[in-house]
Design a protein around this motif. Structure first.
Motif, PDB file in Angstrom:
ATOM      1  N   UNK A  37      37.524  35.752  25.624  1.00 61.14           N
ATOM      2  CA  UNK A  37      38.722  36.273  26.301  1.00 61.14           C
ATOM      3  C   UNK A  37      38.327  37.240  27.424  1.00 61.14           C
ATOM      4  N   UNK A  38      37.374  38.097  27.100  1.00 57.74           N
ATOM      5  CA  UNK A  38      36.946  39.086  28.097  1.00 57.74           C
ATOM      6  C   UNK A  38      36.326  38.403  29.322  1.00 57.74           C
ATOM      7  N   UNK A  39      35.475  37.422  29.065  1.00 59.82           N
ATOM      8  CA  UNK A  39      34.831  36.723  30.192  1.00 59.82           C
ATOM      9  C   UNK A  39      35.839  35.902  30.991  1.00 59.82           C
ATOM     10  N   UNK A  40      36.933  35.543  30.363  1.00 59.98           N
ATOM     11  CA  UNK A  40      37.964  34.759  31.062  1.00 59.98           C
ATOM     12  C   UNK A  40      38.938  35.655  31.833  1.00 59.98           C
ATOM     13  N   UNK A  41      38.790  36.989  31.649  1.00 61.03           N
ATOM     14  CA  UNK A  41      39.649  37.923  32.385  1.00 61.03           C
ATOM     15  C   UNK A  41      40.868  38.377  31.601  1.00 61.03           C
ATOM     16  N   UNK A  42      40.791  38.285  30.282  1.00 60.82           N
ATOM     17  CA  UNK A  42      41.882  38.823  29.451  1.00 60.82           C
ATOM     18  C   UNK A  42      42.773  37.732  28.870  1.00 60.82           C
ATOM     19  N   UNK A  43      43.719  38.221  28.049  1.00 65.37           N
ATOM     20  CA  UNK A  43      44.591  37.323  27.287  1.00 65.37           C
ATOM     21  C   UNK A  43      45.445  36.408  28.180  1.00 65.37           C
ATOM     22  N   UNK A  44      46.108  37.029  29.160  1.00 65.52           N
ATOM     23  CA  UNK A  44      47.026  36.269  30.003  1.00 65.52           C
ATOM     24  C   UNK A  44      46.251  35.206  30.803  1.00 65.52           C
ATOM     25  N   UNK A  45      45.099  35.613  31.330  1.00 62.97           N
ATOM     26  CA  UNK A  45      44.297  34.674  32.137  1.00 62.97           C
ATOM     27  C   UNK A  45      43.791  33.523  31.269  1.00 62.97           C
ATOM     28  N   UNK A  46      43.402  33.834  30.026  1.00 63.16           N
ATOM     29  CA  UNK A  46      42.890  32.783  29.136  1.00 63.16           C
ATOM     30  C   UNK A  46      43.995  31.783  28.820  1.00 63.16           C
ATOM     31  N   UNK A  47      45.182  32.322  28.485  1.00 61.11           N
ATOM     32  CA  UNK A  47      46.313  31.441  28.153  1.00 61.11           C
ATOM     33  C   UNK A  47      46.707  30.616  29.373  1.00 61.11           C
ATOM     34  N   UNK A  48      46.685  31.240  30.534  1.00 59.70           N
ATOM     35  CA  UNK A  48      47.096  30.526  31.738  1.00 59.70           C
ATOM     36  C   UNK A  48      46.103  29.413  32.096  1.00 59.70           C
ATOM     37  N   UNK A  49      44.823  29.671  31.832  1.00 57.90           N
ATOM     38  CA  UNK A  49      43.806  28.675  32.182  1.00 57.90           C
ATOM     39  C   UNK A  49      43.752  27.531  31.169  1.00 57.90           C
ATOM     40  N   UNK A  50      43.801  27.869  29.865  1.00 59.70           N
ATOM     41  CA  UNK A  50      43.522  26.844  28.840  1.00 59.70           C
ATOM     42  C   UNK A  50      44.745  26.446  28.013  1.00 59.70           C
ATOM     43  N   UNK A  51      45.885  27.119  28.225  1.00 58.29           N
ATOM     44  CA  UNK A  51      47.097  26.778  27.464  1.00 58.29           C
ATOM     45  C   UNK A  51      47.329  27.689  26.276  1.00 58.29           C
ATOM     46  N   UNK A  52      46.295  28.404  25.856  1.00 57.27           N
ATOM     47  CA  UNK A  52      46.421  29.349  24.738  1.00 57.27           C
ATOM     48  C   UNK A  52      45.454  30.499  24.947  1.00 57.27           C
ATOM     49  N   UNK A  53      45.800  31.637  24.385  1.00 55.79           N
ATOM     50  CA  UNK A  53      44.832  32.723  24.259  1.00 55.79           C
ATOM     51  C   UNK A  53      43.713  32.202  23.344  1.00 55.79           C
ATOM     52  N   UNK A  54      42.597  32.925  23.230  1.00 63.37           N
ATOM     53  CA  UNK A  54      41.576  32.500  22.268  1.00 63.37           C
ATOM     54  C   UNK A  54      42.102  32.721  20.859  1.00 63.37           C
ATOM     55  N   UNK A  55      41.877  31.752  20.001  1.00 59.49           N
ATOM     56  CA  UNK A  55      42.268  31.851  18.584  1.00 59.49           C
ATOM     57  C   UNK A  55      41.055  31.482  17.737  1.00 59.49           C
ATOM     58  N   UNK A  56      40.934  32.131  16.581  1.00 61.82           N
ATOM     59  CA  UNK A  56      39.758  31.921  15.723  1.00 61.82           C
ATOM     60  C   UNK A  56      39.506  30.456  15.411  1.00 61.82           C
ATOM     61  N   UNK A  57      40.606  29.702  15.195  1.00 63.05           N
ATOM     62  CA  UNK A  57      40.421  28.312  14.781  1.00 63.05           C
ATOM     63  C   UNK A  57      40.085  27.377  15.946  1.00 63.05           C
ATOM     64  N   UNK A  58      40.307  27.820  17.173  1.00 63.25           N
ATOM     65  CA  UNK A  58      40.100  26.948  18.333  1.00 63.25           C
ATOM     66  C   UNK A  58      38.603  26.608  18.482  1.00 63.25           C
TER      67      UNK A  58
END
Ligand code: XUL
Length: 528
Positions: free
Chosen positions: A146-167
């Motif tokens: 998440x941090x390398x992707x630029x945070x929660x919002x950026x991660x969700x916007x790029x991949x469709x979801x924030x990072x989740x343990x099961x992903x």
């Protein structure tokens, strides 16, 4: 000749098959094989390997392969017309990953029908076990990506979801960190869905955007691997991932293994598989913008179809690809039936009819009284401690508390699905609590749309069979409409429609603001 299409579903606990006769609009065969019972030698419980760390949940991929052998043997024994099947597709539990070494591609190409599948696959796994969706051991890796992707919002916007343990991405990162040698030996990483398709086609199969979106590795809009996400996850990952392919893509003809051993039609097309949620969406008949379903179980899950991709800036909901080529959304509320049961027990109410009578005895809107029923840590909104909050609500007012839980759950659903910017025109209610008409009335009033009940057994496998049909028809040049493909296979229960009451709906238009303020106050108090 009948047009037969086979849909398989490799889920956590079982492998299922649904065979449809397309022209007759009928499911003509259903079968299910329970992993624990059919393959006890793997020692799984409910399909999962015991592990000393309760956060770690793995399953053996060899067990899934063996189950495919057993299921085809059962279908052959049952006299299923395997020789007439035109196409096969499938559904896999989402997020789970299979790690193959550089011997896998040859082993798949040369599957020998005189041996069992398990024997053919001996020595092809770079990792003996597969982390599955129930695993929650990757909190550290989620934070790092998440941090390398630029945070929660950026991660969700790029991949469709924030990072989740099961992903899958965080799981791959953990594997690379903890077992670098085994990671280096990994030539190809598959999802459960693409692994099963690979067995059927005898070659490494692509991943579809429906399941690919559950990895934190795919650009949700371009439907291609996201370079920054790959780099944030593990080195050399690009070379280990199969290509992404649109739903309906033909992976190949059926492998000689299934043709010679079980009599599967040598011309049968093996279609790209998808995740169980995307497949279920089609299995339930959700094929256009504005259609949604709510599964009312231990947890409540909201599924919606979305034409234009939008992502949740709070990182709570998910966006996956849908088999129709559009998008689907998934929001999981942990406190579903679990919380409803707690309130029913707390007030000693005998059954849901009596509970419904209590709800009906108070006017919609509950005179502005609000309950936040987080008996368990909640996913949406994110609240990592169990908390119960009452706003203007006396604990001993039984009827008000009964109405309050239904209203809270539905107001939360409305509030936390707003980011999709799609107002549903109809919601299909399914799952254990969908027989609770008083809950469905509150749903219709709060969501301001009609609600219909639907019961589809094996919706994921059915959705896969429908995908096989759609893909095959498209390949045959007949430009099938999804509306036409699903018609007659999954219908809401006749006369089950519940319409919103316009007066109640207006009350909830006002109350939603107050509910949102209560939630904000509760989250600010901590645990969020
Ligand atoms: C979805 C999820 C589960 C699995 C179940 O994100 O984790 O629904 O797909 O098989």
């Amino acid at each position: 000749m009948a047009k037969l299409f086979l849909g398989l579903d490799s889920s956590t606990q079982s492998l299922s098959a649904v065979l449809i006769d397309y022209d007759r609009r009928k499911v003509v065969y259903e079968q299910s094989l329970n992993f624990d019972r059919a393959l006890p030698q793997y020692g799984t419980r409910n399909g999962v390997l015991p592990h000393p760390d309760p956060l770690v949940k793995h399953s053996p991929p060899m067990m899934w392969a063996e189950a495919l052998d057993l299921l085809f043997a059962t279908m052959k024994k049952d006299g299923v017309g395997l020789a007439e099947i035109l196409a096969v597709s499938g559904s896999g539990q989402q997020h789970g990953s299979v790690y193959l070494n550089d011997r896998a591609a040859d082993a798949l190409a040369g599957l020998d029908p005189r041996k069992m599948l398990a024997e053919n696959l001996r020595g092809v796994f770079a990792r003996a076990t597969s982390p599955i969706w129930m695993d929650s051991s990757t909190a550290a890796e989620c934070g790092e990506i998440r941090q390398k992707m630029g945070g929660l919002k950026a991660t969700a916007d790029a991949t469709g979801s924030d990072t989740f343990e099961r992903f899958t991405g965080p799981q791959i990162r953990k594997f690379h960190k903890n077992e670098p040698d085994a990671y280096a030996q990994t030539a190809s990483i598959a999802l459960v869905s693409s692994f099963m398709a690979s067995l059927l086609a005898g070659k490494i199969a692509p991943i579809d955007p429906g399941d690919g979106a559950g990895m934190n590795l795919m650009d949700i809009r371009k439907k291609s691997w996201h370079p920054q996400a790959l780099a944030a996850t593990a080195p050399g990952l690009r070379e280990k991932l199969p290509p992404l392919a649109e739903p309906g893509t033909i992976v190949g003809a059926a492998s000689r293994y299934f043709v010679e051993k079980f009599g599967l039609n040598p011309e049968a097309k093996i279609m790209v598989w998808s995740g169980d949620n995307p497949c279920s969406v089609v299995g339930l008949g959700l094929i256009r913008d504005g259609m949604a379903a709510v599964s009312l179980g231990t947890s409540d899950t909201y599924f919606g179809v979305m034409k234009t991709c939008r992502t949740d800036a709070h990182g709570e909901g998910h966006v996956f690809g849908s088999p129709t080529g559009d998008y689907m959304t998934l929001i999981c509320f942990k406190n579903g039936s679990l919380a409803r049961e707690k309130i029913r027990e707390r007030y000693g109410i005998k059954d849901w009819n009596e509970f419904g009578a209590r709800v009906a005895s108070v006017a919609p809107g509950n005179n502005g009284r609000i309950l936040l029923p987080w008996f368990e840590a909640e996913i949406v909104p994110r609240m990592n401690k169990p908390r119960l909050h009452r706003f203007g609500l006396e604990e001993d007012d039984v009827a008000a508390n009964c109405r309050a839980i239904f209203e809270a759950q539905m107001l939360s659903m409305r509030l936390h699905s707003q980011w999709m910017n799609v107002s549903p025109d109809c919601i299909y209610a399914t799952g254990g609590a969908s027989g609770n008409l008083s809950l469905l009335q509150v749903m219709a009033d709060v969501m301001k749309c009609r609600v219909e009940r639907i019961e589809v057994s094996k919706s994921a496998a059915l959705g896969a069979a429908l995908q096989a049909a759609h893909g095959w028809l498209a390949e045959a040049g007949s430009k099938p409409e999804w509306e036409e493909v699903v018609a007659g296979f999954s219908q809401p229960i006749p006369d089950s429609e519940i319409r919103p009451d316009p007066k109640a709906a207006r009350v909830y238009d006002q109350l939603i603001e107050k509910y949102a303020a209560c939630e904000r106050a509760a989250l600010a108090e901590g645990g969020g």
